[in-house]
Design a protein around this motif. Structure first.
Motif, mmCIF file in Angstrom:
data_model
loop_
_atom_site.group_PDB
_atom_site.id
_atom_site.type_symbol
_atom_site.label_atom_id
_atom_site.label_comp_id
_atom_site.label_asym_id
_atom_site.label_seq_id
_atom_site.Cartn_x
_atom_site.Cartn_y
_atom_site.Cartn_z
ATOM 1 N N PRO A 204 8.768 2.946 -5.828
ATOM 2 C CA PRO A 204 8.006 1.733 -6.098
ATOM 3 C C PRO A 204 8.262 0.671 -5.028
ATOM 4 O O PRO A 204 9.407 0.358 -4.714
ATOM 5 C CB PRO A 204 8.521 1.272 -7.457
ATOM 6 C CG PRO A 204 9.815 1.970 -7.668
ATOM 7 C CD PRO A 204 9.924 3.112 -6.717
ATOM 8 N N CYS A 205 7.192 0.134 -4.432
ATOM 9 C CA CYS A 205 7.331 -0.893 -3.400
ATOM 10 C C CYS A 205 6.570 -2.126 -3.817
ATOM 11 O O CYS A 205 5.370 -2.245 -3.536
ATOM 12 C CB CYS A 205 6.813 -0.384 -2.053
ATOM 13 S SG CYS A 205 7.697 1.057 -1.426
ATOM 14 N N TYR A 206 7.216 -3.021 -4.541
ATOM 15 C CA TYR A 206 6.621 -4.332 -4.809
ATOM 16 C C TYR A 206 7.702 -5.391 -4.688
ATOM 17 O O TYR A 206 8.874 -5.145 -4.942
ATOM 18 C CB TYR A 206 5.899 -4.372 -6.166
ATOM 19 C CG TYR A 206 6.686 -3.923 -7.353
ATOM 20 C CD1 TYR A 206 7.512 -4.818 -8.045
ATOM 21 C CD2 TYR A 206 6.590 -2.604 -7.824
ATOM 22 C CE1 TYR A 206 8.231 -4.401 -9.153
ATOM 23 C CE2 TYR A 206 7.308 -2.187 -8.934
ATOM 24 C CZ TYR A 206 8.135 -3.085 -9.590
ATOM 25 O OH TYR A 206 8.848 -2.680 -10.670
ATOM 26 N N PRO B 101 0.813 -1.222 0.000
ATOM 27 C CA PRO B 101 0.000 0.000 0.000
ATOM 28 C C PRO B 101 0.848 1.275 0.000
ATOM 29 O O PRO B 101 0.360 2.336 -0.368
ATOM 30 C CB PRO B 101 -0.819 -0.101 1.296
ATOM 31 C CG PRO B 101 -0.244 -1.222 2.073
ATOM 32 C CD PRO B 101 0.537 -2.083 1.163
ATOM 33 N N CYS B 102 2.121 1.163 0.367
ATOM 34 C CA CYS B 102 2.988 2.344 0.401
ATOM 35 C C CYS B 102 3.563 2.670 -0.978
ATOM 36 O O CYS B 102 4.239 3.678 -1.156
ATOM 37 C CB CYS B 102 4.121 2.124 1.404
ATOM 38 S SG CYS B 102 4.916 0.514 1.254
ATOM 39 N N HIS B 103 3.291 1.806 -1.941
ATOM 40 C CA HIS B 103 3.861 1.976 -3.288
ATOM 41 C C HIS B 103 3.466 3.301 -3.936
ATOM 42 O O HIS B 103 2.312 3.717 -3.873
ATOM 43 C CB HIS B 103 3.382 0.819 -4.170
ATOM 44 C CG HIS B 103 3.704 0.973 -5.619
ATOM 45 N ND1 HIS B 103 4.883 0.511 -6.156
ATOM 46 C CD2 HIS B 103 3.009 1.551 -6.630
ATOM 47 C CE1 HIS B 103 4.904 0.796 -7.460
ATOM 48 N NE2 HIS B 103 3.771 1.426 -7.778
ATOM 49 N N GLN C 68 7.761 -3.249 8.751
ATOM 50 C CA GLN C 68 8.027 -2.056 7.950
ATOM 51 C C GLN C 68 8.336 -2.466 6.522
ATOM 52 O O GLN C 68 8.955 -3.508 6.296
ATOM 53 C CB GLN C 68 9.259 -1.323 8.500
ATOM 54 C CG GLN C 68 8.931 -0.282 9.543
ATOM 55 C CD GLN C 68 10.185 0.424 10.020
ATOM 56 O OE1 GLN C 68 11.054 -0.200 10.619
ATOM 57 N NE2 GLN C 68 10.281 1.703 9.749
ATOM 58 N N CYS C 69 7.943 -1.625 5.573
ATOM 59 C CA CYS C 69 8.301 -1.859 4.180
ATOM 60 C C CYS C 69 9.833 -1.801 4.066
ATOM 61 O O CYS C 69 10.432 -0.813 4.472
ATOM 62 C CB CYS C 69 7.655 -0.817 3.276
ATOM 63 S SG CYS C 69 8.262 -0.904 1.574
ATOM 64 N N PRO C 70 10.466 -2.841 3.520
ATOM 65 C CA PRO C 70 11.928 -2.846 3.453
ATOM 66 C C PRO C 70 12.458 -1.763 2.516
ATOM 67 O O PRO C 70 13.629 -1.425 2.570
ATOM 68 C CB PRO C 70 12.267 -4.233 2.896
ATOM 69 C CG PRO C 70 11.014 -5.024 2.947
ATOM 70 C CD PRO C 70 9.870 -4.058 2.953
ATOM 71 N N HIS C 71 11.587 -1.250 1.669
ATOM 72 C CA HIS C 71 12.050 -0.276 0.695
ATOM 73 C C HIS C 71 11.898 1.161 1.197
ATOM 74 O O HIS C 71 12.861 1.901 1.300
ATOM 75 C CB HIS C 71 11.298 -0.468 -0.625
ATOM 76 C CG HIS C 71 11.961 0.260 -1.759
ATOM 77 N ND1 HIS C 71 11.332 0.486 -2.950
ATOM 78 C CD2 HIS C 71 13.190 0.810 -1.875
ATOM 79 C CE1 HIS C 71 12.155 1.158 -3.748
ATOM 80 N NE2 HIS C 71 13.285 1.348 -3.113
ATOM 81 N N CYS C 72 10.678 1.537 1.565
ATOM 82 C CA CYS C 72 10.449 2.937 1.928
ATOM 83 C C CYS C 72 10.338 3.144 3.436
ATOM 84 O O CYS C 72 10.310 4.271 3.920
ATOM 85 C CB CYS C 72 9.197 3.478 1.235
ATOM 86 S SG CYS C 72 7.678 2.826 1.937
ATOM 87 N N GLY C 73 10.273 2.059 4.194
ATOM 88 C CA GLY C 73 10.240 2.183 5.652
ATOM 89 C C GLY C 73 8.861 2.445 6.241
ATOM 90 O O GLY C 73 8.724 2.603 7.449
#
Ligand SMILES: [Zn+2]
Length: 517
Positions: free
Chosen positions: A250-252, A243-245, A267-272
């Motif tokens: 881009p977060c997938y 959902p943070c994408h 936490q999202c590993p990409h955007c935190g």
């Protein structure tokens, strides 16, 4: 109570403790008995059990239990009894608590015999139960309490909590809905009091069903030959979008890879971005209610929110420390002043509990018990007084630290619940408690100065002698007696029955080390 089928129809194993030299045996409470049975089935030699703040070492070879604090050793035995069909409970100040097994059976038998009344004695107190009105009267004090009888599920596996997997009520957070994923329910009790039930499920997490991540299509939505930023393998065809994408960030990720990652950190590993991934908390209850008549030290004339956590013993699910092994439950009481900050803290603890982030199964540093329910690095106040060093009040830096410990787990106060002067989250000072899983700390609040010093010092002007937690725990002597009469997690022995005065003397933050799948 597992493996009942092998024992013959309708019979279940039950563990009992010898209470005296005269051959009197007292059954363990149902959850403790089940946990001990599970350990026994697994062929363990020893099992650590906690009941009402006492720790016991159960030794199967010697057939005895040792109270690790008092050293009292008592014989234990395993018997087979008819499977109970109903649970009898009394409404104590801390919520509904089961009668001990002797009274469970006596009450059920009395009801079957169409008896109108049943009298019993516990810890020197006489009680009368009115089986028509469903009330218990303490014959010494006249105090009347409600009782109830509810059917037990046919299989013990479903018995852990009464949580409704769909969630609901006045719930303010939404959690995963698949039957195996953790879930919680809230029951409002009036005057701001509430009872939260957390069901740990089997520890499963489906990022699609539970967290509503979007499956995306190879070629159309992304390039499947592109390397995954976590594993450096080609993304392939099983990819989900978080959902943070955004287009910019881009977060997938591969579905199985992000599932694994989120079980370690929410936490999202990409955007935190924080994601509402439930933590590995075992099944239990959180009850909070306001006591206008007692004060946290330093909060003169301010009522106190009493919070009681009850975790029955059980078997660890796949997200816990040692999946399949039994763990021992615990009961904890904590206190917050009924001021703006205290109410905000209560909301934070409520969220953290609902998200399964307040407790974990771990090995306790304090008691050296293995496989037991311990704090999950969010510190709480287990005493009304004693200051920071005594895990009590007053402690001017506490609210700031609670905010940052919760923030580290992605738990933030609702905007409208923020006290006026608390518009933004405080930042943690360098050298102060880190926001990470800083377990293994000294269990002692580290003084963080500033900020609320002015507020707190004005509150410190007048102090009232607050009741000790033991007193604060129950309304009066009658209530104490009634609570003693029906301890929820009582292990037969009388030394446990008199344990009401015991309080955990440490604040949260024990080493935990929970594992992920
Ligand atoms: Zn992200």
């Amino acid at each position: 109570m597992a493996a009942a089928e092998e024992q013959g129809p309708g019979l279940v194993p039950r563990w009992e403790v010898q209470t005296d030299g005269a051959g009197h045996w007292m059954p363990f409470d149902p959850t403790s008995s089940e946990a001990v049975e599970a350990a026994h089935e697994l062929g363990q030699e020893e099992f650590s059990l906690t009941a009402r703040g006492f720790a016991y070492r159960v030794n199967f070879k010697a057939c005895e239990q040792t109270n690790t604090r008092t050293g009292t050793v008592r014989a234990i035995r395993r018997t087979l009894v008819p499977r109970p069909t109903h649970m009898w409970e009394v409404e104590a100040d801390i919520g509904w608590v089961p009668f001990d097994m002797v009274q469970q059976e006596a009450l059920e038998a009395a009801l079957q015999r169409d008896q109108k009344q049943h009298e019993f004695e516990r810890s020197g107190m006489g009680y009368e139960v009115d089986l028509a009105a469903f009330e218990q009267t303490n014959l010494g004090t006249g105090r009347v309490r409600l009782i109830r009888r509810s059917p037990l599920p046919a299989t013990p596996a479903a018995a852990s909590t009464s949580a409704d997997p769909t969630g609901g009520g006045t719930a303010s957070l939404s959690l995963p809905s698949s039957p195996q994923a953790p879930s919680w329910t809230e029951q409002p009790l009036g005057n701001g009091a509430f009872l939260l039930s957390f069901d740990a499920g089997d520890g499963s997490l489906s990022v699609v069903e539970d967290l509503h991540f979007t499956r995306i299509t190879a070629e159309k939505d992304y390039d499947p030959t592109k390397l995954c930023s976590l594993t450096f393998e080609a993304l392939g065809d099983d990819v989900v979008r978080l959902p943070c994408h955004t287009e910019a960030i881009p977060c997938y990720f591969k579905r199985d890879v992000i599932t694994q990652a989120l079980l370690t950190k929410n936490q999202c590993p990409h955007c935190g971005a924080f994601l509402p991934v439930p933590g590995p908390q075992p099944a239990g209850e959180m009850k909070a209610w306001l006591r206008p008549d007692i004060s946290c030290d330093g909060y003169f004339d301010t009522g106190t929110w009493c919070i009681r956590y009850i975790f029955p013993s059980g078997r660890q699910n796949k997200r816990m420390l040692r999946p399949g092994e039994p763990y021992s439950g615990t009961t904890r009481s904590v206190f917050l002043p009924d001021c703006a900050e205290g109410r905000q803290a209560l909301q934070l603890l409520k969220k953290a509990f609902s998200l399964g982030q307040l407790f974990v199964v771990g090995d306790s540093i304090t008691t050296s018990l293995k496989n037991t329910v311990v704090w999950a690095s969010i510190h709480q106040k287990t005493n009304l007084q004693g200051g920071a060093n005594g895990h009590g009040w007053p402690d001017k830096g506490y609210f700031e630290r609670l905010l940052s410990e919760c923030a580290a787990k992605g738990i933030f106060p609702d905007e409208q619940e923020q006290p006026a002067e608390e518009a933004t989250l405080p930042t943690t000072e360098p050298g102060a408690e880190g926001p990470k899983h800083s377990s293994g700390d000294d269990h002692v609040d580290q003084p963080l100065e500033e900020a609320r010093a002015a507020t707190t010092s004005s509150m410190l002007k007048k102090r009232k002698r607050a009741p000790t937690p033991a007193e604060g725990d129950v309304e009066d002597a009658a209530a104490a007696a009634a609570a003693i009469s029906s301890p929820p997690l009582l292990l037969g022995a009388s030394d446990v029955g008199l344990d009401l005065g015991h309080q955990d003397d440490e604040e949260g933050g024990e080493e935990t080390g929970w594992r992920v799948v």
